[in-house]
Motif scaffolding. Structure first.
Motif, PDB file in Angstrom:
ATOM      1  N   THR A  27      91.942 142.147   7.545  1.00 50.04           N
ATOM      2  CA  THR A  27      90.842 142.083   7.273  1.00 50.04           C
ATOM      3  C   THR A  27      90.441 142.736   5.863  1.00 50.04           C
ATOM      4  N   ASP A  28      89.296 142.578   5.535  1.00 49.63           N
ATOM      5  CA  ASP A  28      88.893 143.240   4.152  1.00 49.63           C
ATOM      6  C   ASP A  28      89.795 143.220   3.091  1.00 49.63           C
ATOM      7  N   LEU A  29      89.975 142.014   2.746  1.00 55.68           N
ATOM      8  CA  LEU A  29      90.935 141.538   1.672  1.00 55.68           C
ATOM      9  C   LEU A  29      90.061 141.739   0.302  1.00 55.68           C
ATOM     10  N   ARG A  30      91.050 142.462  -0.766  1.00 55.53           N
ATOM     11  CA  ARG A  30      90.157 143.006  -1.794  1.00 55.53           C
ATOM     12  C   ARG A  30      91.020 142.584  -2.861  1.00 55.53           C
ATOM     13  N   CYS A  31      90.393 142.313  -3.982  1.00 58.49           N
ATOM     14  CA  CYS A  31      91.102 142.298  -5.435  1.00 58.49           C
ATOM     15  C   CYS A  31      90.538 143.273  -6.486  1.00 58.49           C
ATOM     16  N   GLU A  32      91.588 144.081  -6.699  1.00 60.75           N
ATOM     17  CA  GLU A  32      91.108 145.234  -7.630  1.00 60.75           C
ATOM     18  C   GLU A  32      89.922 145.830  -6.881  1.00 60.75           C
ATOM     19  N   LEU A  47      96.076 142.874  -5.205  1.00 61.24           N
ATOM     20  CA  LEU A  47      95.559 142.364  -3.902  1.00 61.24           C
ATOM     21  C   LEU A  47      95.699 143.567  -2.824  1.00 61.24           C
ATOM     22  N   SER A  48      94.962 143.688  -2.239  1.00 58.89           N
ATOM     23  CA  SER A  48      94.998 144.612  -0.978  1.00 58.89           C
ATOM     24  C   SER A  48      94.376 144.010   0.425  1.00 58.89           C
ATOM     25  N   TRP A  49      94.877 144.561   1.447  1.00 60.35           N
ATOM     26  CA  TRP A  49      94.087 144.125   2.465  1.00 60.35           C
ATOM     27  C   TRP A  49      94.102 145.331   3.852  1.00 60.35           C
ATOM     28  N   LYS A  50      93.598 144.983   4.801  1.00 58.53           N
ATOM     29  CA  LYS A  50      93.838 146.150   5.860  1.00 58.53           C
ATOM     30  C   LYS A  50      94.375 145.585   7.188  1.00 58.53           C
ATOM     31  N   MET A  51      94.825 146.134   7.936  1.00 61.07           N
ATOM     32  CA  MET A  51      95.455 145.801   9.249  1.00 61.07           C
ATOM     33  C   MET A  51      94.708 146.482  10.209  1.00 61.07           C
ATOM     34  N   VAL A  52      93.908 145.617  11.312  1.00 55.36           N
ATOM     35  CA  VAL A  52      93.198 146.131  12.319  1.00 55.36           C
ATOM     36  C   VAL A  52      93.864 146.035  13.606  1.00 55.36           C
ATOM     37  N   SER A  53      94.499 147.222  14.263  1.00 58.45           N
ATOM     38  CA  SER A  53      94.935 147.134  15.487  1.00 58.45           C
ATOM     39  C   SER A  53      94.747 148.361  15.994  1.00 58.45           C
ATOM     40  N   ASP A  54      94.550 148.489  17.450  1.00 60.04           N
ATOM     41  CA  ASP A  54      94.651 149.565  18.060  1.00 60.04           C
ATOM     42  C   ASP A  54      95.844 149.898  18.992  1.00 60.04           C
ATOM     43  N   GLU A  55      96.617 148.928  18.863  1.00 57.80           N
ATOM     44  CA  GLU A  55      97.995 149.269  19.443  1.00 57.80           C
ATOM     45  C   GLU A  55      98.761 150.340  18.791  1.00 57.80           C
ATOM     46  N   SER A  89     108.360 143.970   2.933  1.00 57.74           N
ATOM     47  CA  SER A  89     107.798 145.171   2.449  1.00 57.74           C
ATOM     48  C   SER A  89     106.472 145.485   3.401  1.00 57.74           C
ATOM     49  N   ASP A  90     106.250 147.004   3.426  1.00 60.72           N
ATOM     50  CA  ASP A  90     105.116 147.421   4.235  1.00 60.72           C
ATOM     51  C   ASP A  90     103.990 147.624   3.265  1.00 60.72           C
ATOM     52  N   ALA A  91     104.312 147.223   2.015  1.00 57.36           N
ATOM     53  CA  ALA A  91     103.044 147.278   1.126  1.00 57.36           C
ATOM     54  C   ALA A  91     101.960 146.555   1.468  1.00 57.36           C
ATOM     55  N   SER A  92     100.609 146.822   1.526  1.00 58.28           N
ATOM     56  CA  SER A  92      99.473 146.208   1.819  1.00 58.28           C
ATOM     57  C   SER A  92      98.443 146.391   0.831  1.00 58.28           C
ATOM     58  N   GLN A  93      98.698 147.230  -0.215  1.00 58.39           N
ATOM     59  CA  GLN A  93      97.702 147.823  -1.107  1.00 58.39           C
ATOM     60  C   GLN A  93      98.412 147.536  -2.705  1.00 58.39           C
ATOM     61  N   ASN A  94      97.333 146.903  -3.600  1.00 60.00           N
ATOM     62  CA  ASN A  94      97.838 146.836  -4.767  1.00 60.00           C
ATOM     63  C   ASN A  94      99.075 146.012  -5.306  1.00 60.00           C
ATOM     64  N   ILE A  95      98.919 144.524  -4.320  1.00 60.69           N
ATOM     65  CA  ILE A  95     100.132 143.728  -4.830  1.00 60.69           C
ATOM     66  C   ILE A  95      99.686 142.961  -6.068  1.00 60.69           C
ATOM     67  N   TYR A 842      93.265 151.849   3.916  1.00 64.09           N
ATOM     68  CA  TYR A 842      94.244 151.114   5.015  1.00 64.09           C
ATOM     69  C   TYR A 842      93.378 150.504   6.340  1.00 64.09           C
ATOM     70  N   GLY A 843      92.369 151.627   6.596  1.00 71.61           N
ATOM     71  CA  GLY A 843      91.386 151.407   7.814  1.00 71.61           C
ATOM     72  C   GLY A 843      91.013 152.798   8.043  1.00 71.61           C
ATOM     73  N   LYS A 844      90.355 152.632   9.337  1.00 73.00           N
ATOM     74  CA  LYS A 844      89.514 153.709   9.772  1.00 73.00           C
ATOM     75  C   LYS A 844      90.257 154.798  10.464  1.00 73.00           C
ATOM     76  N   ILE A 845      90.279 155.985   9.764  1.00 80.88           N
ATOM     77  CA  ILE A 845      91.052 157.137  10.528  1.00 80.88           C
ATOM     78  C   ILE A 845      89.739 158.203  11.349  1.00 80.88           C
ATOM     79  N   GLU A 846      90.116 158.432  12.442  1.00 80.31           N
ATOM     80  CA  GLU A 846      89.167 159.189  13.217  1.00 80.31           C
ATOM     81  C   GLU A 846      89.674 160.402  13.821  1.00 80.31           C
ATOM     82  N   SER A 847      89.019 161.326  13.793  1.00 81.27           N
ATOM     83  CA  SER A 847      89.238 162.504  14.262  1.00 81.27           C
ATOM     84  C   SER A 847      88.212 163.384  14.832  1.00 81.27           C
TER      85      SER A 847
END
Ligand code: BGC
Length: 919
Positions: A27-32, A47-55, A89-95, A842-847
């Motif tokens: 989700t959240d595909l972004r360009c620049e 180009l960047s994207w987020k991956m969403v999973s609670d696994e 690659s594990d890159a999901s940001q700034n391709i 990369y997505g939501k960080i919660e604490s």
């Protein structure tokens, strides 16, 4: 990945309805870093994207990007512009886009498919970007306007100018319209309409720049607005920062900028299904009038609107514009035309007033309940020609009237002249105010709160962070910071929103920008501001204190221009964006060379302008302290900051592979450190200079203090804070940038918490105690001289918001962009819980941690494709459990070590629930 384990918030605005395969995990595909940017001029966008999973422990193994020139092609899985192929690659940001060369007007539709260590995904949702007009030859439009004043206009002093209305009718050809795109820049500000419909919901556009250097234009898909046959386009132009709010007689001397009369550049391109193109472009065939309802507009002084002069139907077809004159072709602004990438400003929230009271027969005071920034919408009915006046202030005088002394010369007055209809609803277009209270005069009948609404206006950026704790003072301070931060974005970070200033002062935002980045996705705004700063750099390398360069103040110091270097680091660490460093490295280096050659003597930078600005003064009415013991030596501020710049530039040189520079900066830093310590560190008393907290703190936190003196220097910080300042803040804008972190890093989080929970002077809590709903410019903002006393400045926040998130929340980027997260909550005595979250790239960080009975319980979320190192307060590994099991026995939890009172683990993505006995 099991579909049931997936949660996904449908962000429908990002989605194309025709997209049949909606993937719920990418989700959240972004360009620049922008969502579906239009009209950009970056030919190799990232180009960047987020991956969403609670696994748990989800990692990307490969990706494949498709970019197509049409949605149909993309839906058929054909990437005619680019098919990256499967990239392991594990890159999901700034391709970086590496497909066909992109040309002006290219529409790019894209999607991505990834494989993870859990399974292969389906194609993502679809996103897009488009390329703007890259070449001068693409622009058929000419700058049009009217380079003269109308009788009511005032060109000197407090300027006033009626808005300019421009219109053009045109006829479409008898063919099917495939698409229509509007490229527009209206200086200072524009509002555009096609056939009476407003284009977009932005206000105060385009983004402000030094128009002699660059001018931004916006691009809109207006296909739906084009009618068959006759059409009309209409544009209103306001002054913004182009026709300055002030123009003094000594303008030549002060150099305050004034660019000229408003002007328009608009190019509407209609593409028909047979491929032919029709262009409607601004030129002298357009008509113009200044005789419309907006009689005057000025960001300091307000807007004057006369509804009896409304031009009904002016932006629709068949309007009789015979009383209008032909627009003139006017000189183009000197700046380069560029597609705007940072978000436009919008009405982001509407709030209702909490009360209204009558002050005297014709005067009412409205209370918004919150010091806010934006404007007031009013609904009124009454006789034609009656005028309602609105004046704005942040605070009231004891007698209940507006306190305007701290607004200085700003007139802050909107006026509305009724047209005499049953009900008239009005709000301004080209002004804004910083206010909690509004004085209403001339209102026909009795005004009630229902007649008004507060429009909260700032750059459209996501509120990415949440923070709350068990302490109500801390929570109110956070809330005040939130309102102050959002209220001081106006296409640039401003110092304040209410008085006759509202400028992009660099020093106010150095470390503050990092705190803000936890609250708002301010990435593109700050990337743009670095461009503003670069554009303001002089030939000789000097960087001013204000950017964009509306007030050219080149005072040459380290603490204000230094924000340029510091914010580039913020963008890299917080958002993983290296580009600002790449782009600005040479300018930063040039600035350092300039400072070095002009000011640095024997490795000491002794020149400073502002001192530790606005440190708490000794008596209630003072703006600045007069006590030499409270003031930090100019050379200490200059040299510690100079050293900090050297270490950052050394880091940047390393990143860019410039080994000669790495050596140069490293050697100089070593020399500066040695000279500085020799001159300012008293090795007996372990005090720097005159022993202010700021002097000791900067040297210590910047890594200048030799190890054997660190404890002694820190002890002095503690002693000074506890003995001389009774556990209160003693720093101004500069020292505050390290105060909370410094105290905590060296082992006294209790003092940091005391400083933040104080309710007496000086403290942020003192502001709360005195009804502040934003952060003040001065620690004694309720008593100090009004000459410089804004109630909505964010500079004194220093590193407080960073401390809330990184320390109390325990959410810190261990690798740029939070690819790896350091989660190490600071849990001082006196706080029972903290809930913090950040929607990172990369997505939501919660604490969320709490102390319950004798147990410390900590729930965390780590986004997919990232990892975290987590620190649980514990003295032995076997004290720690995760979801009820001993932590080290849990598959996805790897014990690393016991360190400094924490059990340290490495984990992958997912949700975890740790607990341990309270220490
Ligand atoms: C501004 C500050 C700024 C300072 C520097 C003030 O008027 O409001 O925020 O940094 O001047 O001189």
């Amino acid at each position: 990945m099991k579909k049931k384990s997936i949660f996904f918030v449908l962000l429908s605005m990002f989605l194309f309805s025709s997209c049949d395969k909606i993937n719920k995990e990418i989700t959240d595909l972004r360009c620049e870093y922008a969502i579906n940017p239009q009209g950009i001029d970056i030919l190799t966008p990232r180009l960047s994207w987020k991956m969403v999973s609670d696994e748990r422990d989800v990692k990307q193994l490969s990706y494949r990007i498709l970019v197509a020139s049409s949605l149909d092609l993309l839906n058929a899985d054909t990437g005619d512009l680019w098919d990256s192929g499967i990239v392991e690659s594990d890159a999901s940001q700034n391709i970086v886009y590496a497909g066909q060369a992109l040309k002006s007007r290219t529409n790019c539709y894209w999607k991505v498919k990834v494989t993870t260590n859990k399974d292969e995904q389906e194609w993502s949702e679809t996103a897009s970007w488009s390329i703007g007009l890259l070449n001068d030859a693409d622009w058929k439009a000419q700058w049009a306007g009217l380079d003269k004043a109308s009788p009511d206009d005032v060109l000197k002093g407090k300027t006033r100018l009626a808005a300019r209305y421009l219109r053009k009718e045109f006829e479409t050809e008898n063919k099917t319209v495939k698409s229509a795109t509007l490229y527009i820049s209206g200086l200072g500000l524009y509002e555009a309409y096609i056939n009476g419909s407003r284009i977009g919901d932005q206000v105060f556009s385009p983004t402000p720049t030094d128009y002699d250097k660059s001018v931004k234009y916006n691009t809109f898909d207006v296909t739906k607005l084009i009618a068959g046959g006759k059409n009309a386009i209409g544009v209103t132009l306001g002054n913004g920062r182009y026709f300055g709010m002030r123009f003094d007689d000594n303008q030549e001397l002060t150099g305050r900028q004034y660019f000229g009369f408003p002007k328009l550049l608009a190019q509407l391109e209609i593409t028909y299904s047979d491929g032919s193109l029709q262009t409607v472009a601004s030129d002298d065939s357009w008509k113009i009038t200044t005789n419309g309802p907006i009689r005057a507009n000025n960001e300091y002084d307000g807007e004057e609107y006369d509804a009896t002069k409304e031009l009904a139907g002016w932006n629709k077809v068949d309007y009789d514009d015979s009383a209008w004159q032909a627009a003139e072709l006017v000189a183009a602004p000197a700046g380069k035309l560029e597609g705007q990438l940072n978000p436009n400003i919008k009405i982001m929230e509407t709030i209702q007033p909490i009360s209204i009271s009558q002050l005297n027969s014709d005067t009412y005071i409205l209370d918004m309940g919150q010091n806010m920034v934006g404007w007031l919408q009013m609904t009124v009915s009454g006789e034609k020609g009656k005028q309602v006046k609105l004046r704005f202030s942040e605070v009231l005088q004891p007698d209940g009237s507006l306190y305007l002394a701290n607004i200085r010369g700003a007139q802050v007055t909107d006026s509305y002249t009724l047209k005499g209809e049953k009900s008239e609803t009005w709000e301004p277009s080209f002004t804004y105010h910083g206010f909690r209270f509004v004085e209403i005069t001339g209102f026909p009948g009795v005004p009630t709160v229902a007649h008004f609404a507060g429009k909260v206006i700032y750059d459209e950026m996501e509120n990415t962070g949440r923070f709350e704790s068990s302490d109500t003072t801390v929570n109110q301070i956070y809330k005040n910071a939130y309102w102050g931060i959002r209220g001081n974005y106006r296409g640039m970070p401003t110092d304040c929103p209410q008085r006759d200033e509202r400028m992009g002062w660099l020093g106010d935002r150095a470390v503050g920008s990092q705190g803000e980045s936890f609250v708002f996705d301010n990435h593109l705004l700050y990337a743009k501001w670095l461009d503003d700063i670069e554009e303001s750099q002089r030939e000789d390398g000097s960087i001013p204190d204000v950017a964009p360069n509306y007030w050219p103040i080149y005072s040459d110091n380290m603490t204000w221009p230094g924000a340029y270097v510091i914010i580039a680091n913020m963008l890299y660490e917080q958002f993983g964006d290296k580009e600002p460093i790449v782009k600005h490295y040479d300018s930063m280096k040039r600035w350092m060379s300039y400072i070095r050659s002009k000011y640095v003597k024997d490795n000491i930078m002794a020149k400073d302008t502002y001192g530790d600005w606005c440190m708490p003064p000794e008596s209630p009415e003072l703006i600045h302290s007069e006590d030499p013991a409270r003031k930090t030596d100019a050379a200490v501020l200059g040299t510690t900051f100079y050293f900090r710049m050297l270490t950052l530039l050394e880091k940047y040189a390393k990143m860019l592979g410039k080994s000669d520079d790495v050596q140069l900066f490293a050697d100089e830093a070593t020399a500066v450190k040695a000279s500085f310590n020799a001159k300012y560190l008293n090795t007996e008393t372990m005090q720097y200079s005159n022993n202010t907290v700021t002097a000791n703190l900067l040297a210590l936190c910047y890594g200048m203090t030799p190890e054997e003196y660190q404890k002694g220097v820190f002890d002095n910080i503690v002693a000074k804070t506890l003995d001389d300042f009774k556990g209160h803040v003693s720093t101004g804008l500069v020292g505050a940038q390290w105060l909370m972190r410094g105290l905590t890093d060296y082992g006294r989080p209790d003092i940091a918490l005391k400083i933040v929970t104080n309710r007496d002077y000086p403290s942020w809590g003192y502001m709360v105690e005195n009804d502040a709903t934003t952060i003040w410019e001065l620690w004694n903002g309720n008593t100090a001289d009004p000459g410089m006393n804004s109630h909505n400045h964010v500079m004194l926040l220093g590193d407080l918001v960073v401390w809330f998130y990184e320390y109390l929340g325990g959410i810190k980027a261990a690798e740029p962009g939070f690819k790896k997260i350091e989660m190490k909550p600071c849990t001082p005595e006196g706080l029972n819980f903290v809930n913090a979250s950040l929607n990172s790239v990369y997505g939501k960080i919660e604490s969320a941690w709490k102390k319950e009975a004798e147990t410390f319980i900590w729930k965390i979320t780590v986004p997919a494709n990232t990892t975290a190192v987590v620190y649980i307060p514990a003295t032995a590994e076997n004290e720690v459990s995760e979801s009820g099991k001993q932590a080290s026995t849990v598959e996805d939890v790897k014990f690393v070590e016991l360190r400094d009172g924490y059990a340290v683990y490495e984990i992958g993505s997912g949700k975890y629930n740790f607990s341990a006995p309270c220490k």
